[in-house]
Design an enzyme around this catalytic site. Structure first.
Site, PDB file in Angstrom:
ATOM      1  N   GLU A  78      17.026 -27.911 -55.756  1.00 13.82           N
ATOM      2  CA  GLU A  78      15.984 -27.098 -56.378  1.00 13.82           C
ATOM      3  C   GLU A  78      16.695 -25.869 -56.933  1.00 13.82           C
ATOM      4  OE1 GLU A  78      12.400 -26.249 -53.901  1.00 13.82           O
ATOM      5  OE2 GLU A  78      13.446 -27.551 -52.501  1.00 13.82           O
ATOM      6  N   ARG A 315      22.172 -33.167 -41.450  1.00 12.87           N
ATOM      7  CA  ARG A 315      22.519 -31.903 -42.102  1.00 12.87           C
ATOM      8  C   ARG A 315      23.788 -31.317 -41.499  1.00 12.87           C
ATOM      9  NH1 ARG A 315      18.143 -29.209 -44.690  1.00 12.87           N
ATOM     10  NH2 ARG A 315      19.132 -27.184 -44.463  1.00 12.87           N
ATOM     11  N   LYS A 325      17.875 -19.228 -47.244  1.00 20.12           N
ATOM     12  CA  LYS A 325      17.765 -18.405 -48.457  1.00 20.12           C
ATOM     13  C   LYS A 325      17.033 -17.097 -48.184  1.00 20.12           C
ATOM     14  CE  LYS A 325      17.227 -22.255 -51.261  1.00 20.12           C
ATOM     15  NZ  LYS A 325      16.287 -23.286 -51.577  1.00 20.12           N
TER      16      LYS A 325
HETATM   17  P1  ATP Z   1      17.724 -24.698 -47.880  1.00 14.42           P
HETATM   18  O1  ATP Z   1      16.337 -24.987 -47.415  1.00 14.42           O
HETATM   19  O2  ATP Z   1      18.749 -24.750 -46.810  1.00 14.42           O
HETATM   20  O3  ATP Z   1      17.874 -23.496 -48.722  1.00 14.42           O
HETATM   21  P2  ATP Z   1      17.119 -26.912 -49.549  1.00 14.42           P
HETATM   22  O4  ATP Z   1      17.036 -28.151 -48.745  1.00 14.42           O
HETATM   23  O5  ATP Z   1      15.883 -26.273 -49.985  1.00 14.42           O
HETATM   24  O6  ATP Z   1      18.110 -25.906 -48.828  1.00 14.42           O
HETATM   25  P3  ATP Z   1      17.768 -28.278 -51.931  1.00 14.42           P
HETATM   26  O7  ATP Z   1      18.031 -27.615 -53.208  1.00 14.42           O
HETATM   27  O8  ATP Z   1      16.496 -28.997 -51.754  1.00 14.42           O
HETATM   28  O9  ATP Z   1      17.970 -27.181 -50.839  1.00 14.42           O
HETATM   29  O10 ATP Z   1      18.967 -29.223 -51.525  1.00 14.42           O
HETATM   30  C1  ATP Z   1      19.579 -30.146 -52.371  1.00 14.42           C
HETATM   31  C2  ATP Z   1      20.175 -31.261 -51.552  1.00 14.42           C
HETATM   32  O11 ATP Z   1      21.047 -30.728 -50.574  1.00 14.42           O
HETATM   33  C3  ATP Z   1      19.106 -32.044 -50.796  1.00 14.42           C
HETATM   34  O12 ATP Z   1      19.401 -33.419 -50.929  1.00 14.42           O
HETATM   35  C4  ATP Z   1      19.265 -31.589 -49.384  1.00 14.42           C
HETATM   36  O13 ATP Z   1      18.906 -32.601 -48.488  1.00 14.42           O
HETATM   37  C5  ATP Z   1      20.748 -31.252 -49.307  1.00 14.42           C
HETATM   38  N1  ATP Z   1      21.007 -30.253 -48.277  1.00 14.42           N
HETATM   39  C6  ATP Z   1      20.400 -29.042 -48.142  1.00 14.42           C
HETATM   40  N2  ATP Z   1      20.849 -28.400 -47.055  1.00 14.42           N
HETATM   41  C7  ATP Z   1      21.775 -29.212 -46.475  1.00 14.42           C
HETATM   42  C8  ATP Z   1      22.592 -29.124 -45.300  1.00 14.42           C
HETATM   43  N3  ATP Z   1      22.545 -28.055 -44.505  1.00 14.42           N
HETATM   44  N4  ATP Z   1      23.417 -30.141 -45.012  1.00 14.42           N
HETATM   45  C9  ATP Z   1      23.471 -31.230 -45.802  1.00 14.42           C
HETATM   46  N5  ATP Z   1      22.740 -31.383 -46.915  1.00 14.42           N
HETATM   47  C10 ATP Z   1      21.885 -30.399 -47.262  1.00 14.42           C
HETATM   48 MG    MG Z   2      14.483 -28.230 -50.403  1.00 14.36          MG
END
Ligand code: ATP
Ligand code: MG
Length: 631
Positions: A78, A315, A325
């Site tokens: 995102e 994760r 964030k």
């Molecule tokens: P956050 O909530 O930690 O800010 P998010 O999940 O909202 O992160 P996205 O932009 O949706 O961030 O993530 C893009 C991709 O990265 C998704 O496929 C998500 O599953 C993966 N991802 C996010 N955080 C992690 C993590 N800590 N370890 C592995 N993959 C991750």
């Molecule tokens: Mg997300």
């Protein structure tokens, strides 16, 4: 000037001795616990170690599809924030998997929430992927497909698999069994409304006749089926009305936006993704992912051959820092919190910014790790070395550091840096003693090259290498004590010292010494020293688990480590730094990961920060030479 034979021999002898001393010191510095990550570190090739893709979880996922299936993956962030170290795993998994199987990987911006998206995030995400050494096959946007998604939403209604619902959030929660989801589930009156009516209402949503929250398009899944305990099947929203907001690509065209659950699987289908890998929080979504694809004939039930396949890995979490964030934003921008007192009064507390920006080297965003000087390949090796399974990987920041350390040990040249200099005048050094020494960048010669090191009778040593009072277990410089100077053919003995007005030792007088030194220290020649500013970084918080702090009422601010950044404003470095900079500008590496990095002897690994301060080079400490035992 050629040194006379005699002194050449002495020099060679001194160097061997010094090399031995350094080797010995290094041996002691080596991390005791070999981590999985350190074993896979390699500098000779920029290719990722292949084993995570050929064995274990990822290999099993690969084998779930027929072997002639073209591998197509995607990384779908995102664009609402800067990526963090956890995302490095997602990038490594998706891009790495495609690379390992001669497939392709898309960078797909999941831009379905215009309120939170910003141009800077789009750019930063693209640059970070490039920095990590990956090239997206194509850069796409969920918004590329808004028209098609809308058409499919209408089609879903026509197939009697979606309806427009006007229930409030509270009502929907009740329909889903109440607060604990344990009560009976039931459908609302909108579920059975005629198809034509839902179509009309959906178009009214699109035309802006509803405010946010007044209407949703909901998928007709299996809300009341008693066997269906999966909340992802409880008539999820597919479309929502969004407050008037400018979308960076479609402007003001849309008043409704598709949800993740509606968008993701369909975009995967449009892009013919074979393996759609995400983290385990989405495990329950697998059912709704397949449900929607089947409802619209994008996937044949029970056949893994047609259509994309979602699989979930664990994760990567890093403790000892924060990744959320929202929390990082509080550090970057500062925040005003309201604290409720026991007497009911509310206290406002203003917490100022605690870091300089999203790329402050104390953070674990990828822009911050890049700025701190962590090599992209070291980060990838680390992430891949941790392995990929469906379990959560929880690691301490210290583990990452030890992996970075063993990567850098074999890849960067060495220079002498004095963080807190004291001038030493060697009173009896003659002109013949003053010379230009040729010293290899690496005593083990693994890293090629050598530099010229000037030696004159005035040198800087670090204040930590001098004590006003000697003691038996202390081996460095003190009054009447002899110490070796790395690469210099004779040792020196301190004879006197003087202090400045604030009581700090400012100058030491010394003489050449015949005594055998117990140890060698590093030094920088005064006449050719380059003034730099050096920054050392430590944990942002005093606790090892900052996620457990009080993030609601601002209690976290009391746990900030006042020494998370230590600045050495008067540091000096040998002139070889300029040669490294020159070398680097004449022959820049073609990789995007292109920083000047070096090991500062006996101190730590450093890189040159992209910004100067008062025209001085700024150095960032990447990691210390050894683990910080005070932690
Ligand atoms: P956050 O909530 O930690 O800010 P998010 O999940 O909202 O992160 P996205 O932009 O949706 O961030 O993530 C893009 C991709 O990265 C998704 O496929 C998500 O599953 C993966 N991802 C996010 N955080 C992690 C993590 N800590 N370890 C592995 N993959 C991750
Ligand atoms: Mg997300």
């Amino acid at each position: 000037m050629d040194p006379p034979k005699e002194s050449k021999r002495a020099l060679e002898k001194a160097r061997k001795k010094a090399e031995k001393a350094v080797k010995k010191a290094e041996f002691a510095l080596r991390p005791k616990e070999p981590s999985a990550a350190t074993t896979s570190t390699s500098t000779s090739s920029s290719k990722a170690p292949a084993n995570v893709f050929e064995e274990g979880w990822l290999a099993r996922v690969y084998k779930e599809k027929p072997s002639d299936t073209p591998v197509r993956t995607r990384f779908p962030p995102e664009p609402n924030g800067f990526l963090h170290i956890g995302h490095a795993k997602a990038i490594a998994v998706n891009f790495g998997f495609a690379k390992a199987h001669n497939g392709v990987c898309f960078l797909r911006y999941d831009d379905t929430n215009p309120a939170k998206e910003d141009e800077i995030f789009f750019t930063s995400i693209r640059e970070i992927i490039q920095w990590l050494g990956f090239k997206p096959y194509k850069i796409t946007y969920s918004s590329d497909h808004f028209d098609r998604l809308y058409e499919l939403a209408e089609e879903l209604i026509r197939r009697d698999k979606a309806y427009v619902c006007h229930c409030s959030r509270e009502e929907v929660n009740l329909q889903r069994g109440g607060p604990d989801n344990r009560g009976p589930r039931y459908a609302c009156k909108h579920r059975e409304r005629p198809i034509e009516e839902s179509l009309t209402e959906f178009r009214a949503m699109k035309d802006g006749n509803y405010a946010p929250g007044e209407a949703y398009l909901r998928m007709k899944q299996s809300l009341t089926d008693p066997n269906e305990g999966n909340p992802q099947m409880w008539d999820l929203p597919a479309y929502r009305v969004v407050e008037k907001n400018h979308h960076h690509r479609t402007g003001l065209k849309w008043k409704i936006y598709p949800t993740y659950d509606f968008t993701h699987c369909l975009c995967d289908s449009f892009e013919e993704i074979s393996h759609s890998m995400c983290t385990t929080e989405f495990q329950q979504s697998r059912v709704s992912y397949d449900w929607l694809l089947e409802a619209l004939d994008f996937k044949v039930p029970k056949s893994e051959e047609k259509g994309p396949m979602q699989r979930e890995y664990g994760r990567l979490n890093v403790t000892g820092t924060i990744l959320s964030k929202r929390r990082i934003q509080m550090l970057v921008e500062g925040v005003t919190v309201e604290k409720k007192n026991s007497d009911g009064t509310v206290e406002k507390k203003v917490i100022p910014p605690s870091v300089r920006g999203w790329d402050d080297p104390r953070l674990y965003t990828l822009v911050a790790l890049r700025r701190r000087g962590i090599p992209a390949q070291a980060l990838l090796n680390f992430v891949e070395g941790l392995g990929v399974t469906d379990a959560l990987t929880e690691i301490q920041t210290t583990r990452l550091e030890s992996s970075i350390r063993s990567y850098l040990e074999r890849s960067v040249p060495r220079l002498a840096l004095i963080l807190d200099p004291i001038k030493v005048i060697i009173e009896d050094a003659t002109e013949a003693d003053e010379q230009e020494l040729t010293v290899p960048y690496d005593p083990k010669r693994i890293i090629p090259g050598e530099r010229q090191v000037k030696f004159t009778r005035e040198v800087y040593i670090d204040s930590s290498d001098f004590r006003e009072e000697d003691s038996p277990e202390y081996f460095r410089l003190a009054p009447n004590k002899t110490v070796g100077l790395l690469n210099v053919p004779f040792a020196v003995r301190a004879v006197s010292f003087s202090k400045d007005s604030s009581g700090h030792v400012s100058e030491i007088r010394a003489v050449k010494s015949e005594d055998k030194p117990k140890t060698y220290i590093h030094w920088v020649d005064v006449s050719s020293a380059v003034k730099v500013i050096a920054r050392q970084y430590h944990s942002l918080f005093k606790t090892d688990s900052p996620n457990t702090l009080d993030w609601k009422e601002g209690g976290w601010a009391d746990d900030l480590n006042p020494n998370s950044e230590i600045i050495f404003k008067n540091a000096v470095i040998e002139k070889g730094l300029n040669d490294l900079v020159k070398l680097h500008s004449v022959n820049p590496s073609r990789a995007s990961d292109d920083l000047v990095r070096f090991q500062a002897l006996r101190t730590g690994y450093f890189c040159i920060d992209p910004e100067k301060e008062d025209d001085n080079i700024v150095l960032n400490q990447i990691v210390s030479l050894r683990e910080d035992k005070s932690k």
